[in-house]
Design a protein around this motif. Sequence first.
Motif, PDB file in Angstrom:
ATOM      1  N   ARG A   1      32.056 -47.000  49.940  1.00  0.00           N
ATOM      2  CA  ARG A   1      31.827 -45.554  50.009  1.00  0.00           C
ATOM      3  C   ARG A   1      32.426 -44.946  48.744  1.00  0.00           C
TER       4      ARG A   1
ATOM      5  N   GLU B   1      26.216 -50.530  54.449  1.00  0.00           N
ATOM      6  CA  GLU B   1      25.165 -49.802  53.735  1.00  0.00           C
ATOM      7  C   GLU B   1      24.178 -50.790  53.110  1.00  0.00           C
TER       8      GLU B   1
ATOM      9  N   ASP C   1      17.223 -49.284  54.937  1.00  0.00           N
ATOM     10  CA  ASP C   1      17.703 -49.859  56.184  1.00  0.00           C
ATOM     11  C   ASP C   1      17.309 -51.330  56.211  1.00  0.00           C
TER      12      ASP C   1
ATOM     13  N   ARG D   1      21.465 -50.732  50.249  1.00  0.00           N
ATOM     14  CA  ARG D   1      21.037 -49.883  49.134  1.00  0.00           C
ATOM     15  C   ARG D   1      20.160 -50.677  48.176  1.00  0.00           C
TER      16      ARG D   1
ATOM     17  N   TRP E   1      20.850 -45.361  43.128  1.00  0.00           N
ATOM     18  CA  TRP E   1      20.360 -46.216  44.203  1.00  0.00           C
ATOM     19  C   TRP E   1      19.569 -45.395  45.204  1.00  0.00           C
ATOM     20  N   LYS E   2      18.865 -46.108  46.082  1.00  0.00           N
ATOM     21  CA  LYS E   2      18.170 -45.499  47.209  1.00  0.00           C
ATOM     22  C   LYS E   2      18.748 -46.115  48.475  1.00  0.00           C
ATOM     23  N   ASP E   3      19.137 -45.279  49.423  1.00  0.00           N
ATOM     24  CA  ASP E   3      19.581 -45.793  50.712  1.00  0.00           C
ATOM     25  C   ASP E   3      18.374 -46.371  51.449  1.00  0.00           C
TER      26      ASP E   3
END
Length: 180
Positions: A87, A130, A174, A132, A170-172
């Motif tokens: 984070r 996360e 899933d 990413r 970056w792009k989050d």
Amino acid sequence: MTKRQLTFGNVPVPYVASWSEEEHFFLDICPHAKGIAICQAENRGAGKPMFGKPHMNRQREAVIFDLCDLCGGALRNRTKVSLSHARPRSHGAAAFDILQVEPLLHKECAAISLRHCPSLRRDIRAGSLEVRQVLSHRVQIALYSEQGTFEATGVRRKSFSHAKVQLLNWKDRDERWLDR
């Protein structure tokens, strides 16, 4: 060039994982970080894998040279993935950097890691891990204090420790994205 993928039973072992026959730590010039660093005996594949415990030299090698955490292959011109608890932190080179010690992975290697690692699956379900897609990043090298180096090697001297991936863009995503 991809490193030889090792397995334990039918489970792929991350390239950067330590093995039980590599537990000796010492100070030396790290060929990857180009300075005095906490180094570790090299005997990849000997004994049992120590999942979740990165090998000091291979971890720095993977981060510095942009190699996949799982297979050890080059990430250049491939989709890069971060599977991390990282984070924003205030102790990076810039305030609120996202820094992680986990090397990046190829997208397909991230999917394989998630399929085989109960800890990663648990953390995904808990929402603490996360996923990413990393668009840009750079490297920072952690500096250990004299005390930290002494605790690891028995020598009182500042030294390099782990390399860190600093996420810049970056792009989050899933976990379902990994299998697309």
